[in-house]
Each structure stands twice: as C-alpha cells, then as structure tokens.
Design a protein around this motif. Structure first.
Motif, mmCIF file in Angstrom:
data_model
loop_
_atom_site.group_PDB
_atom_site.id
_atom_site.type_symbol
_atom_site.label_atom_id
_atom_site.label_comp_id
_atom_site.label_asym_id
_atom_site.label_seq_id
_atom_site.Cartn_x
_atom_site.Cartn_y
_atom_site.Cartn_z
ATOM 1 N N CYS A 178 28.560 -7.561 -46.529
ATOM 2 C CA CYS A 178 29.224 -8.574 -45.668
ATOM 3 C C CYS A 178 30.429 -7.759 -44.730
ATOM 4 C CB CYS A 178 29.668 -9.896 -46.282
ATOM 5 S SG CYS A 178 28.432 -10.917 -46.903
ATOM 6 N N LEU B 180 26.853 -10.085 -56.554
ATOM 7 C CA LEU B 180 27.602 -10.592 -55.627
ATOM 8 C C LEU B 180 28.652 -9.708 -55.157
ATOM 9 C CD1 LEU B 180 29.642 -12.848 -54.959
ATOM 10 C CD2 LEU B 180 30.664 -12.914 -57.080
ATOM 11 N N LEU C 113 29.404 -8.931 -51.174
ATOM 12 C CA LEU C 113 30.451 -8.718 -50.490
ATOM 13 C C LEU C 113 30.542 -7.466 -49.678
ATOM 14 C CD1 LEU C 113 32.640 -10.302 -53.377
ATOM 15 C CD2 LEU C 113 31.927 -11.389 -51.128
#
Length: 374
Positions: free
Chosen positions: A259, A252, A256
């Motif tokens: 992204c 995760l 992130l």
C-alpha cells in the motif's frame, strides 16, 4: 396676384418650394415640414421613381436623382422587392444595415467556429515529445501491477484471518454461553463452570504456554478435566491457529508495504486492489457458506481432515471438549466469521467503489507524478 393682394390675403399665398440640397448631399430628415403638418413628424422613408421633379428649379437635380458626375445612389426597395433607383445599376445591401438578427448570429457563429482544415504536421522533435507523453500516460509499471495483484489476493485472507482472531476470544465465548437457545450441558456442567473451563481452552490458543496448561486442569472432584487425547488435539489446534495468525501477520506487513509503494508510485492502485480483493472475499465466503449450509457435518469433517490427522479429532459425546464446545458452538462461530467478513467487505466496497470521480482523480494524480508536478 400682386404683392399687395398677397399681403392682404396670406391664406392664398402658395407654399414655398422645398429646399433642395446641393448635389451629392443627403437631405436632412425633418428639415422642412409640410404645411399644416407636425414639425416633428418623420419624413417619408422611400421616394418613388416618379418624384416631383417639377418642384425643383431648372438646372438643379431633383430630389432622389443622382447628381451629374456623382455615383448613382440606391433608392429604397419597395414591398415587391423591385429596385426604384433612377439608374440601371444593381443596388448593393450593407451587411450592417440590411442583415437581420438571424443572419448576424450566423455570421458570428461562423467566425467563432474552429478551422476544419487539416492539422499542421508536427516536426520530428515535437512528435517524439508527444509520443513520450502518451507512453507515460498509458504505461503501467510492472512492479506496481504485481504488487496490486498481490494485495488483491492477500486481502480476502486478511479479512478471514482477522475475523477468526476476533471469534477465538473470550468475548465470543461469553456471548455464546449466554445466548438464548444455546444448548445446555447434559452431563452436569453449570453455565459458570462451562465459562471457566471453556476460557482455559480459548486462552491456550492465544498464549505461548505448553500442553501442560490444559493437562493440569481438574474438575470439581479432583479428576483430570481433559483426556490426553483431548489435550493432544488442542495442541494440534494451537499449532494450526498459530501458523494461521503468523501467516496473517506476514500478509498484513506485506500488504502495508504494498500500500505504501502503490500510494507513492501508482495512483489508484490501492483502491483497485482492495476493491478486487473484496469481491474475491465475498465470492469465497459465499461459496463456503453454501457448502456449509448444504451439509454442515460433511463441511466440518472435511475441514478437520485437511488440517488434522485421521482419528485425532473425533471424541465421544460425553468428553469434555464436546461438552464445552458442542456442534452448535462451531456453527455459530462460522456464522460469526461470515458476518464479520461481510461487514468489513461492505465498508471496503463503499470506500473503494470505482466511481467516475475517483477514477478521474487517480488519473490526474498519476499524470502529475509522471510529469514531476506532484
């Protein structure tokens, strides 16, 4: 006839001769109306070659004839297309007067048509700028492509791990024990006792307590609730679950970060990665669902053989773990994971589907960044 007779009989007087304009001067329309006619009636538009020359005075040019020394004038064209000019010169038609609407429209279209000749060659400096621009538009950064692929690979695991985290919670246990049709315990546990003892097991998977958290539990008679083998298996399950959740947290954080980088440097990269990852997640869940539906027992045993040592995960039907978490519980848990992943995948597909409008917006954003506009 004498002048006296003309005065006494005005109706016998001959009509006055038509006024002939000077040579080279066009006759004014409607200047002289015929006797008995309407003053405002338009004059005849065409005069034949056999114009009444006799009406003109000797020495003056007749109406329709060119004057001496003047350029020959063009007479009107008769219905059969023959020229009726008094001279033999070929008539010329004015484009503004003789052309029809269709011809004028064609002329306007021809004037507005872009040139079709060969394009002028650019100088070397302009060619280099053009080549640099094309390269900037078509180039795909290596790091951005790698992060996009990594995000697409990580996304299916994030969906599955997130669904497992939601299922391994007290709310799912409560729903299962209160679901109509869920099998009752055949060895005496009530629904309340099941919920109480079962919640200890779920809490153990999500907290940082040691094996004593379950080893010290006793039933209503004061006997140990779980066997040592059951406690050891739950410790193994907790280790696998903790490693899975830790991997999910690392994925995760990495997703992130990817992204954030893609959003700044590679327009549309996040959308494309999530879309590809969602498709991969759907394929993965569909494959696992088919295997589980064909033979659930083989699927369940194969899963345990991957993560646990042989002989540490099999128990008797009257052992506490089987009574608290019967086979139907794991079937429902698997279905719940699949439904949660499917729901998240549908939402992601709706948000990242590569429509023409989204692709165009991504292209424009990337061009603006390449040229320093945004």
């Amino acid at each position: 006839m004498t002048d006296q007779d003309a005065q006494d009989h005005p109706d016998l007087t001959a009509p006055p001769a038509a006024t002939v304009p000077p040579a080279g001067t066009a006759a004014t329309p409607g200047a002289a109306a015929p006797a008995g006619g309407r003053p405002d009636s338009p004059p005849a538009e065409s005069v034949s070659g056999a114009s009444a020359v006799g009406d003109a005075s000797p020495g003056e040019p007749a109406v329709g004839e060119p004057a001496v020394g003047d350029a020959p004038r063009v007479a009107s064209v008769s219905g059969d297309g023959a020229d009726s000019a008094s001279s033999g010169a070929a008539p010329s038609r004015s484009p503004d007067l003789a052309s029809g609407p269709a011809e004028r429209a064609a002329a306007v279209a021809a004037a507005m048509r872009p040139p079709t000749g060969p394009k002028p060659e650019l100088d070397p400096q302009a060619q280099r700028r053009h080549a640099a621009r094309e390269a900037a538009l078509t180039a795909k950064p290596v790091l951005a492509r790698v992060l996009q692929a990594a995000l697409a690979v990580a996304y299916p695991f994030l969906l599955i791990i997130g669904a497992i985290k939601l299922v391994a919670s007290p709310w799912f246990l409560w729903l299962e024990y209160h679901r109509p049709g869920f099998p009752a315990d055949g060895f005496g546990f009530t629904a309340a006792e099941r919920l109480t003892y079962g919640s200890y097991g779920v809490d153990y998977l999500n907290n940082a307590a040691g094996a004593d958290y379950l080893g010290g539990l006793v039933d209503g008679s004061g006997n140990p609730l779980l066997l040592n083998t059951e406690v050891a298996h739950m410790a193994d399950v907790k280790a696998v679950v903790a490693a899975t959740f830790l991997a999910g947290l690392i994925l995760l954080l990495g997703a992130l970060a990817a992204c954030a980088y893609l959003a700044r440097r590679y327009a549309g990269g996040v959308r494309r990665a999530l879309f590809s990852g969602t498709v991969a997640a759907l394929v993965l869940i569909a494959g696992l669902g088919v295997l589980a539906a064909l033979n659930w027992q083989a699927f369940f045993s194969g899963f345990h053989q991957v993560f646990f040592a042989e002989g540490t995960w099999t128990f008797r039907i009257d052992d506490t773990l089987i009574r608290l978490y019967p086979p139907q519980f794991w079937i429902d848990a698997g279905l719940a994971v699949a439904v949660l992943v499917l729901a998240a995948a549908l939402v992601t597909l709706a948000a990242t589907w590569p429509t023409a409008r989204r692709r165009e917006r991504s292209r424009l954003r990337q061009e603006a960044r390449d040229f320093g506009i945004a």
